[in-house]
Scaffold this motif. Structure first.
Motif, mmCIF file in Angstrom:
data_model
loop_
_atom_site.group_PDB
_atom_site.id
_atom_site.type_symbol
_atom_site.label_atom_id
_atom_site.label_comp_id
_atom_site.label_asym_id
_atom_site.label_seq_id
_atom_site.Cartn_x
_atom_site.Cartn_y
_atom_site.Cartn_z
ATOM 1 N N ILE A 68 0.828 -1.206 0.000
ATOM 2 C CA ILE A 68 0.000 0.000 0.000
ATOM 3 C C ILE A 68 0.869 1.266 0.000
ATOM 4 O O ILE A 68 0.570 2.221 -0.712
ATOM 5 N N SER A 69 1.944 1.268 0.779
ATOM 6 C CA SER A 69 2.834 2.437 0.833
ATOM 7 C C SER A 69 3.425 2.724 -0.541
ATOM 8 O O SER A 69 3.517 3.888 -0.961
ATOM 9 N N GLU A 71 2.137 1.820 -3.487
ATOM 10 C CA GLU A 71 1.039 2.253 -4.358
ATOM 11 C C GLU A 71 0.679 3.718 -4.075
ATOM 12 O O GLU A 71 0.439 4.492 -5.002
ATOM 13 N N ASN A 72 0.656 4.102 -2.811
ATOM 14 C CA ASN A 72 0.315 5.491 -2.450
ATOM 15 C C ASN A 72 1.378 6.485 -2.909
ATOM 16 O O ASN A 72 1.075 7.662 -3.088
ATOM 17 N N SER A 73 2.600 6.047 -3.088
ATOM 18 C CA SER A 73 3.678 6.968 -3.499
ATOM 19 C C SER A 73 3.588 7.322 -4.985
ATOM 20 O O SER A 73 4.296 8.204 -5.457
ATOM 21 N N TYR A 75 1.144 8.787 -6.412
ATOM 22 C CA TYR A 75 0.286 9.966 -6.626
ATOM 23 C C TYR A 75 0.931 11.245 -6.184
ATOM 24 O O TYR A 75 1.661 11.389 -5.347
#
Length: 75
Positions: A68-69, A71-73, A75
């Motif tokens: 998740i970390s 994937e969040n980076s 954006y």
């Protein structure tokens, strides 16, 4: 003794010892502190392919990893 996954030679030598100290699933998460930890690596003296032969079916970890970390980076 295991055979090379590429050329099927029996001529494998230890290249790097296993340095897994925790949860094997976390090894494949890019943002995890332990990213890059590996199982025991062997080098084929015939074709020079470096392979991990003590972790069975490692592709399953790549196929199911959720980071998740990471994937969040994006954006």
């Amino acid at each position: 003794m295991s055979k090379c996954k590429i050329c099927e030679s029996n001529n494998l030598i230890l290249y790097k010892n296993n340095n897994i100290t925790g949860n094997i699933e976390k090894m494949f998460t890019i943002t995890d502190f332990n990213y890059g930890v590996t199982g025991k690596l062997f080098k084929c003296n015939e074709c020079n392919f470096i392979q991990c032969i003590d972790i069975k079916n490692p592709q399953i970890y790549y196929e199911t990893v959720e980071d998740i970390s990471y994937e969040n980076s994006r954006y």
